[in-house]
Design a protein around this motif. Structure first.
Motif, PDB file in Angstrom:
ATOM      1  N   ARG A 179      -5.322 -10.223  -4.355  1.00 57.60           N
ATOM      2  CA  ARG A 179      -6.307  -9.598  -3.474  1.00 57.60           C
ATOM      3  C   ARG A 179      -7.712 -10.077  -3.813  1.00 57.60           C
TER       4      ARG A 179
ATOM      5  N   HIS B 251      -6.453   7.411  -2.686  1.00 58.05           N
ATOM      6  CA  HIS B 251      -6.089   6.785  -1.416  1.00 58.05           C
ATOM      7  C   HIS B 251      -7.295   6.686  -0.489  1.00 58.05           C
TER       8      HIS B 251
ATOM      9  N   ALA C 239       0.847  -1.195   0.000  1.00 63.97           N
ATOM     10  CA  ALA C 239       0.000   0.000   0.000  1.00 63.97           C
ATOM     11  C   ALA C 239       0.881   1.243   0.000  1.00 63.97           C
TER      12      ALA C 239
ATOM     13  N   GLU D 149      -7.967   1.623  -3.112  1.00 70.61           N
ATOM     14  CA  GLU D 149      -6.718   1.146  -2.527  1.00 70.61           C
ATOM     15  C   GLU D 149      -5.601   1.470  -3.507  1.00 70.61           C
TER      16      GLU D 149
END
Length: 165
Positions: free
Chosen positions: A113, A49, A9, A53
């Motif tokens: 993910r 953000h 991230a 993501e």
């Protein structure tokens, strides 16, 4: 990841650099010209953000090589994904970092993910001229979904690619 690459991230203090990287990649490839309204959207990492993501690919020195925005269904950045699909947008690799696998690592991270979160697929839209990215998507199992293509304006329609997991 191989070659010292990792995906994680984006950190808050990296957001300006991530925006600059995204703009640099799109401008370098001629997909958008400086001053075009979409440049502001590409640079707006604060919103990405907050509402999606924002991932980055880094090398062993933590230098930013690339970025991608991961969008869940029903969120502000989701455009083409169905309710059982994860979506990604704004895949960008810095021009000086091309050929190191950052794009592949970022897309791979999105696929991981999606599987981990139980999504049944991943979708994205891309410009017709973005052939290098389209080749990457095809190598990773994505297929064209022309019934989902959509017009941005009178002169540009985006192509949709999707993969079932």
């Amino acid at each position: 990841m191989s070659d010292g690459l990792s995906v994680r991230a984006a950190k808050i203090d990296e957001l300006p650099e991530v925006g600059e990287l995204t703009v640099a990649a799109f401008v370098a490839d001629g997909f958008v010209a400086e001053g075009h309204p979409y440049v502001d959207r590409l640079a707006d990492t604060v919103s990405r953000h907050r509402d999606a993501e924002l991932l980055v690919a880094t090398d062993e020195t933590e230098r930013l090589l690339g970025t991608v925005t991961v969008c869940r269904p029903g969120t502000p950045y989701a455009q083409v994904a169905g309710p059982d699909e994860l979506e990604f947008r704004m895949l960008a690799v810095h021009p000086a970092a091309r050929g190191r696998g950052a794009g592949r690592a970022l897309v791979g991270s999105v696929l991981e993910r999606a599987r981990a979160e139980g999504f049944r697929g991943v979708a994205l839209s891309t410009g017709p001229a973005m052939r290098t990215a389209q080749q990457l998507y095809e190598r990773l199992g994505f297929q064209r979904a022309p019934d989902r293509d959509w017009p941005v304006n009178e002169s540009l329609s985006l192509l949709v690619f999707a993969v079932r997991l």
